[in-house]
Design an enzyme around this catalytic site. Structure first.
Site, PDB file in Angstrom:
ATOM      1  N   ARG A 122      -3.912   2.728  -9.156  1.00 27.34           N
ATOM      2  CA  ARG A 122      -2.951   2.295  -8.162  1.00 27.34           C
ATOM      3  C   ARG A 122      -2.035   1.219  -8.717  1.00 27.34           C
ATOM      4  NH1 ARG A 122      -2.882  -2.211  -4.097  1.00 27.34           N
ATOM      5  NH2 ARG A 122      -4.611  -3.064  -5.262  1.00 27.34           N
ATOM      6  N   HIS A 129     -11.909  -4.021  -7.835  1.00 26.12           N
ATOM      7  CA  HIS A 129     -10.906  -4.449  -6.869  1.00 26.12           C
ATOM      8  C   HIS A 129     -10.549  -3.392  -5.840  1.00 26.12           C
ATOM      9  CE1 HIS A 129      -7.444  -6.618  -5.392  1.00 26.12           C
ATOM     10  NE2 HIS A 129      -6.592  -5.716  -5.804  1.00 26.12           N
ATOM     11  N   HIS A 175      -9.152  -5.188 -11.340  1.00 27.10           N
ATOM     12  CA  HIS A 175      -7.969  -6.049 -11.368  1.00 27.10           C
ATOM     13  C   HIS A 175      -8.087  -6.979 -12.560  1.00 27.10           C
ATOM     14  CE1 HIS A 175      -4.862  -8.870 -10.258  1.00 27.10           C
ATOM     15  NE2 HIS A 175      -4.505  -8.076  -9.262  1.00 27.10           N
ATOM     16  N   PHE A 201       6.461  -6.761  -9.978  1.00 17.09           N
ATOM     17  CA  PHE A 201       5.025  -6.507  -9.957  1.00 17.09           C
ATOM     18  C   PHE A 201       4.700  -5.463 -11.012  1.00 17.09           C
ATOM     19  CE2 PHE A 201       1.173  -7.094  -7.426  1.00 17.09           C
ATOM     20  CZ  PHE A 201       1.456  -8.280  -6.798  1.00 17.09           C
ATOM     21  N   ARG A 238      -2.193  -1.977 -14.165  1.00 16.76           N
ATOM     22  CA  ARG A 238      -3.449  -2.739 -14.150  1.00 16.76           C
ATOM     23  C   ARG A 238      -4.527  -2.220 -15.083  1.00 16.76           C
ATOM     24  NH1 ARG A 238      -3.833  -4.237  -7.739  1.00 16.76           N
ATOM     25  NH2 ARG A 238      -2.102  -5.708  -7.895  1.00 16.76           N
ATOM     26  N   GLN A 280     -10.233   0.648  -9.490  1.00 20.81           N
ATOM     27  CA  GLN A 280      -9.364  -0.261 -10.210  1.00 20.81           C
ATOM     28  C   GLN A 280     -10.065  -1.594 -10.472  1.00 20.81           C
ATOM     29  OE1 GLN A 280      -5.584  -2.016  -8.335  1.00 20.81           O
ATOM     30  NE2 GLN A 280      -4.922  -0.703 -10.000  1.00 20.81           N
ATOM     31  N   GLU A 298      -1.438 -10.536  -9.112  1.00 20.78           N
ATOM     32  CA  GLU A 298      -0.528 -10.153 -10.175  1.00 20.78           C
ATOM     33  C   GLU A 298       0.840 -10.796  -9.967  1.00 20.78           C
ATOM     34  OE1 GLU A 298      -1.165  -6.038 -11.180  1.00 20.78           O
ATOM     35  OE2 GLU A 298       0.949  -5.732 -10.745  1.00 20.78           O
ATOM     36  N   LEU A 304      -9.761 -13.201  -6.239  1.00 21.97           N
ATOM     37  CA  LEU A 304      -8.573 -12.644  -6.889  1.00 21.97           C
ATOM     38  C   LEU A 304      -7.483 -13.678  -7.139  1.00 21.97           C
ATOM     39  CD1 LEU A 304      -7.123  -9.822  -7.606  1.00 21.97           C
ATOM     40  CD2 LEU A 304      -5.883 -10.268  -5.510  1.00 21.97           C
TER      41      LEU A 304
END
Ligand SMILES: Cc1cc2nc3c(=O)[nH]c(=O)nc-3n(C[C@H](O)[C@H](O)[C@H](O)COP(=O)(O)OP(=O)(O)OC[C@H]3O[C@@H](n4cnc5c(N)ncnc54)[C@H](O)[C@@H]3O)c2cc1C
Ligand code: SF4
Ligand code: SF4
Ligand code: FES
Lengths: 234, 595
Positions: free
Chosen positions: B398, B353, B242, B119, B286, B240, B255, B252
């Protein structure tokens, strides 16, 4: 853009003696793709229209409705796929609280009745309980249930005996635990269903399979439970 | 008006991941607990999480919590508190294993252990190369997790108040929190829920933006309630975006798609991330990927007739991998972009996000606020966990999969703190102040009688447009200033919204109006905090604070290595130091962030 005709079930127990169908027309924009988009738009014009919604992507299970006679999720239904007037009613077979909102108590009672949690009384190991990819695969098509109630409220057996018949959703979830190699309560779970109503009211009418928005197959799960009961008897 | 009162040891507002995890702790301790939720617990937005939950289990390759800690500090652009980050990364294995024991259907490796995937931003050996750390159940990790935790709560007999909306926090003259007021949605009845310990686990407030991956119910209610009760909000300028929301729909695409080998391409088919992050490429952090995408689009290399999106390409992956590891994504692309992802790339844009900021807490889940010169004094009786809280482990940005971890770790630790504090308070509850429900009743009666006001829908839309246009991926000085002025105007409208529906029964118009009271607090905190922070850090990037020799990437550690605290009264800003000292290991020293 095109206008779309709707016929929507309305009922506010505070002011309506009985339910009625409200007819209306809505102007669509290209961005109005899903039925839920249009419901939100209708609500902007008439804030008294009541319905549940949350994720708008088919994972939370809030916005199950009876759409042109078939149960489905508003957020996953393409507006262009529907013939007009688009007729919206609350899910059948459950008491209506207001407009498109039903009282789900009975549905969740049945879900809770199957002990929807892993039972394993051995002291857990320090690490994860091991499970082979093949054993894990058995849970596919089961664990994805979003508890939307599309299936159970499309099932005639559930309409007639919502208090006694567990219904397709509850049974699919019961099998989710039966099929889990980590669960130790298969016998207890089968006992819990061995009853003329709880399981055996299913007459394989298959309505449930047709309406499940997650493409799950409660009938197959029910069949597997029945098989296990037969196997256990001999 | 007389308001019914019910008394509990503990009240938990929110039945998403954080609330459910805390509830297990309280129920197992045998305390009388009420868990409130606007929706049936499994409908909370944790259900939408796709990619996974981070833990250095090392099931596929060597991994270590210290590496995870390093990545999290770096990901946070050094704004995260290193004590809380160490606490979280160290606890990760324990809480993930617990979840497995509750019955969570994780995917499995041939060894029978939990499956892990790479990730963004998660690396081995202090930033060397991507590592498989994200524990996943296909691309439905949040769903599997939320259901498993609800199921565990059924097992331990937790008492739920389903479709109850908390309205306001009750505090006495000393500032001690004594519970909340709440409304039962089915009847419209208002009640006081009195408690020795109150937990906010109300999730994010992503609905302040016009385009967001968040659910309709993510309106930042916990933050609104806290702000109205005089509690400051921390680091609200950090949101954030995304990288991969479906263009036009906001839904969404995890990722995890890039973790499984998906590639971002511009209009000429170029894998542009190679230019921006030569090492981590598509799996950079991100904020880095979102900015790269926004730059590509800005410079005319976007795709489609309006050149306003880029493409996420998985057509080179084996169809079996996609159908096995990413079945939900295949379905989403079909539903919301009319695309068969096996054959065609998915159109994506950076989309609002996750809220890195929130209600300030320490790593035990206790809410902290400034008092008499000390910047972090516990507010007696109040706890917060999950996305509504700011511990702060995410700092300015994050890492993916760290939020599901955050809600497990801090849901649990908040629950433990509540049990501990309640047990230390034998005897009866403190007296409620006079008129404990007055503030809520005033809000309701204002709505009841308001005439000639703005519609909730229009006002919310104005708020969302303002945030989208003035406080997005790239921020500009003049836009920020304008955004602040606008939001103060919109606040006036919010105070005068009018609803036509006056029914007591399931009045969703009233609920949306009450939610708007919370959205406006979140939006103001965001605008004001963003306008004031004169540097670029993590997700907060200003055009007037660009890369320079003195301030690499625009980050100014001399003046801005500090947390923002915004208070509602007068839109006041204060700052408090970042905890650079971890619990046991050495501090992770400041560095330029490169992937
Ligand atoms: C689409 C998507 C995908 C994501 N994927 C990942 C991922 O793969 N990995 C990861 O780590 N993170 C992921 N995240 C982030 C993560 O899922 C969330 O941050 C996290 O789930 C939030 O959990 P929570 O318990 O704090 O809040 P939620 O799950 O949002 O729950 C909030 C709860 O509070 C209740 N509530 C709110 N207001 C009130 C009120 N006034 N009264 C009563 N109840 C109230 C709600 O009913 C709900 O029960 C994702 C987020 C999104 C949006
Ligand atoms: S197959 Fe069984 S459960 Fe499904 S609709 Fe028919 S009777 Fe109901
Ligand atoms: S089985 Fe399908 S239709 Fe039935 S509740 Fe679950 S998701 Fe809904
Ligand atoms: S709104 Fe969540 S399933 Fe439709």
């Amino acid at each position: 853009m095109a206008k779309v005709k709707f016929s929507i079930y309305r009922f506010d127990p505070e002011k309506d003696e009985k339910p009625y169908m409200q007819n209306l027309e809505v102007e669509l924009e290209p961005s109005d793709r899903k039925l839920l988009d249009v419901l939100v738009k209708i609500k902007a014009l008439d804030d008294s229209l009541s319905f549940r919604r949350s994720c708008r992507e088919g994972v939370c299970g809030s916005d199950a409705l009876n759409i042109n006679g078939t149960n489905g999720l508003a957020c996953l239904t393409d507006i262009s796929s529907l013939s007009q007037p688009i007729t919206l009613r609350p899910l059948p077979g459950l008491p209506v609280v207001r407009d498109l909102i039903v009282d789900m108590t009975q549905f969740f009672k049945q879900y809770h009745s199957i002990k929807p949690y892993l039972i394993n009384d051995e002291p857990p190991p320090e690490t994860e309980r091991l499970q082979s990819p093949e054993d894990r695969e058995e849970l596919n098509g089961l664990y994805e249930c979003i508890l939307c109630a599309c299936c159970s409220t499309a099932c005639p057996s559930f309409w007639w005996n919502p208090d006694k018949f567990v219904g397709p959703s509850g049974l699919l979830n019961a099998y989710r635990f039966i099929a889990d190699t980590r669960d130790q309560a298969i016998n207890e779970r089968l006992d819990n269903l061995e009853d003329p109503y709880r399981l055996f009211r299913c007459h394989t009418i298959m309505n449930c399979v047709e309406v499940c928005p997650k493409h799950l197959n409660p009938t197959r799960a029910i069949g597997k439970i029945k098989d296990l009961m037969v196997k256990r008897a001999i | 008006m007389n308001v019914t009162k019910r008394t509990f040891d503990a009240v938990i507002v929110g039945a998403g991941g954080a609330g459910l995890r805390a509830a297990i702790q309280l129920s197992e301790a045998g305390l009388k607990t009420a868990v409130l939720s606007k929706v049936f617990p499994t409908r909370s937005h944790t259900v939408a999480a796709q990619g996974g939950v981070a833990a250095s289990l090392g099931n596929s390759e060597e991994d270590h919590w210290h590496w995870h800690m390093y990545d999290t500090v770096k990901g946070s652009d050094w704004l995260g508190d290193q004590d809380a980050i160490e606490f979280m990364c160290k606890k990760a294995n324990e809480v993930v294993i617990e979840l497995e024991h509750y019955g969570m259907p994780f995917d499995r490796l041939d060894s029978g252990k939990i499956y892990q995937r790479p990730f963004g931003g998660h690396m081995s050996n202090f930033g060397e190369k991507p590592v498989r750390r994200s524990c996943a159940a296909a691309d439905r990790t949040g769903h599997a997790m939320l259901h498993a935790m609800y199921q565990r709560n059924v097992k331990v007999n937790t008492q739920f108040f389903v479709e109850w909306m908390a309205l306001d926090l009750i505090r006495d003259a000393d500032g001690t929190v004594l519970g909340v007021t709440a409304m039962e949605m089915e009847t419209g009845e208002v009640m006081i829920l009195q408690a020795k310990a109150t937990l906010f686990a109300t999730g994010g407030g992503g609905r302040i933006f016009y385009s967001s991956t968040n659910a309709f119910i993510n309106t930042g209610d916990g933050l609104g309630m806290a702000a109205r009760a005089g509690i400051p909000l921390e680091d609200m300028e950090f949101w954030q975006f995304h990288p991969t929301g479906v263009a036009g729909a906001g839904v969404l695409i995890t990722e995890g798609v890039r973790g499984e080998g998906g590639i971002l391409r511009n209009s000429s088919g170029e894998r542009f991330m190679e230019r921006y992050a030569p090492n981590a490429k598509d799996l950079a952090s991100r904020d880095v990927v979102s900015r790269a995408m926004a730059t590509e689009i800005k410079e005319g290399r976007g795709c489609g007739p309006n050149k306003d999106y880029v493409q996420l390409d998985i057509t080179h992956l084996p169809p079996e991998t996609i159908m096995k590891r990413l079945p939900g994504i295949h379905e989403i692309a079909l539903q919301f972009a009319s695309i068969d992802a096996l054959k065609e790339p998915i159109p994506v844009v950076p989309t609002a996000h996750y809220m890195m900021g929130g209600i300030p807490t320490n790593y035990s889940g206790r809410v902290v606020a400034p008092k008499g010169g000390d910047m972090s004094v516990p507010v007696p009786g109040l706890y917060a966990a999950g996305e509504c809280a700011c511990a702060s482990v995410h700092g300015a940005n994050r890492l993916g999969t760290n939020s599901l971890l955050d809600l497990l770790v801090f849901g649990k630790s908040a629950g433990e703190s509540m049990v501990e504090d309640i047990k230390a308070m034998p005897g009866s509850h403190r007296d409620l102040p006079k008129g404990a429900a007055d503030a809520s009743l005033a809000r309701l009666s204002r709505l009841e009688s308001q005439k000639g006001g703005a519609s909730v829908h229009e006002t919310r839309l104005a708020l969302q447009r303002n945030m989208q246009d003035h406080c997005g991926v790239f921020r500009f000085k003049d836009m920020l200033e304008k955004g602040v002025a606008n939001i103060l105007d919109i606040e006036q409208q919010v105070a005068q919204t009018e609803i036509k529906d006056k029914s007591k029964v399931w009045n969703t118009a009233r609920m949306e109006a009450l939610e708007l009271d919370n959205l406006i607090e979140v939006a103001k905190a965001t605008m004001v905090s963003a306008n004031a922070r004169l540097e670029s850090r993590g997700a907060h990037v200003r055009n007037d604070c660009a890369d320079s020799v003195e301030f690499p990437d625009g980050r100014n550690d001399k003046e801005w290595l500090k947390h923002t605290l915004w208070t509602r009264d007068g839109n006041r800003l204060e700052y408090k130091p970042v905890h650079l000292k971890p619990l046991t290991v050495d501090s992770i020293g400041l560095k330029k962030r490169a992937y």
